[in-house]
Design a protein around this motif. Sequence first.
Motif, PDB file in Angstrom:
ATOM      1  N   UNK A 133      16.511 -54.476 -53.432  1.00 62.67           N
ATOM      2  CA  UNK A 133      15.161 -54.012 -53.736  1.00 62.67           C
ATOM      3  C   UNK A 133      14.240 -55.220 -53.775  1.00 62.67           C
ATOM      4  N   UNK A 134      13.338 -55.296 -52.823  1.00 60.53           N
ATOM      5  CA  UNK A 134      12.413 -56.417 -52.758  1.00 60.53           C
ATOM      6  C   UNK A 134      11.313 -56.176 -53.784  1.00 60.53           C
ATOM      7  N   UNK A 135      11.214 -57.108 -54.700  1.00 57.56           N
ATOM      8  CA  UNK A 135      10.277 -57.013 -55.808  1.00 57.56           C
ATOM      9  C   UNK A 135       9.313 -58.184 -55.774  1.00 57.56           C
ATOM     10  N   UNK A 186       1.956 -44.903 -58.312  1.00 56.30           N
ATOM     11  CA  UNK A 186       1.901 -45.809 -59.453  1.00 56.30           C
ATOM     12  C   UNK A 186       2.873 -45.344 -60.529  1.00 56.30           C
ATOM     13  N   UNK A 187       3.111 -46.233 -61.494  1.00 57.37           N
ATOM     14  CA  UNK A 187       3.929 -45.932 -62.676  1.00 57.37           C
ATOM     15  C   UNK A 187       5.346 -45.486 -62.320  1.00 57.37           C
ATOM     16  N   UNK A 188       5.934 -46.158 -61.340  1.00 60.64           N
ATOM     17  CA  UNK A 188       7.317 -45.861 -60.978  1.00 60.64           C
ATOM     18  C   UNK A 188       8.248 -46.670 -61.877  1.00 60.64           C
ATOM     19  N   UNK A 189       9.302 -46.071 -62.380  1.00 63.18           N
ATOM     20  CA  UNK A 189      10.153 -46.736 -63.372  1.00 63.18           C
ATOM     21  C   UNK A 189      10.769 -48.065 -62.917  1.00 63.18           C
ATOM     22  N   UNK A 190      11.120 -48.182 -61.633  1.00 54.42           N
ATOM     23  CA  UNK A 190      11.792 -49.408 -61.187  1.00 54.42           C
ATOM     24  C   UNK A 190      10.846 -50.379 -60.491  1.00 54.42           C
ATOM     25  N   UNK A 191       9.544 -50.131 -60.567  1.00 53.37           N
ATOM     26  CA  UNK A 191       8.552 -51.077 -60.049  1.00 53.37           C
ATOM     27  C   UNK A 191       7.648 -51.439 -61.216  1.00 53.37           C
ATOM     28  N   UNK A 192       7.634 -52.717 -61.568  1.00 54.79           N
ATOM     29  CA  UNK A 192       7.057 -53.165 -62.824  1.00 54.79           C
ATOM     30  C   UNK A 192       5.536 -53.236 -62.872  1.00 54.79           C
ATOM     31  N   UNK A 193       4.877 -53.109 -61.741  1.00 57.45           N
ATOM     32  CA  UNK A 193       3.426 -53.239 -61.734  1.00 57.45           C
ATOM     33  C   UNK A 193       2.802 -52.208 -60.803  1.00 57.45           C
ATOM     34  N   UNK A 194       1.585 -51.844 -61.101  1.00 60.18           N
ATOM     35  CA  UNK A 194       0.817 -50.974 -60.207  1.00 60.18           C
ATOM     36  C   UNK A 194      -0.061 -51.781 -59.265  1.00 60.18           C
TER      37      UNK A 194
END
Length: 170
Positions: free
Chosen positions: A99-101, A114-122
């Motif tokens: 998962x590229x973060x 937006x507000x996806x649990x495994x993505x830390x920022x919007x």
Amino acid sequence: SPIEGLTEIKAIKTFEGKEYLSPYYSGPVRSAGGTGAAFSLVILDHLREIFGYDIYTPTEEEVKRMVTEISDYHERITNLQYMPTEEEIIFLTRNIPLQIHGEASEDLEVSNYKNLPRIETNYIRGGVCLVIGEGIAQKASKIKRYVSELRKKGFKLSAWDFLDDFILLF
């Protein structure tokens, strides 16, 4: 250095409780460094296999977020040298085993997903967009050659056969 944006590697839990690796690209990732940025994923995936981490499996919302984020980056921040098609982004997001973060690099939020649990920022993550667009998507043929050569030397890279299909399809 083309991979100067790689700042962290995290182990994140799958929905089944296993762990997968997630490299963080926080910028700057130079557009001219696409091969190096993409190759950093190959190296990390080799380590993933050696240490027994699981493959990242994105949710449909995470796939759509990647499409939206790359499009937003290209349209609202700066034009990518290579703007992958929606189909290319979907294919790569579903097949890259990590998962590229990354940290937010812009003051603008993504326009959707937006507000996806495994993505830390919007907020838009420029490093993520560059690694996928000007890294893997643009340099797929070159990365495929590197993967092939590394496999001959004994590197564990079993999850990279998707590059064959990517090159044929796109």
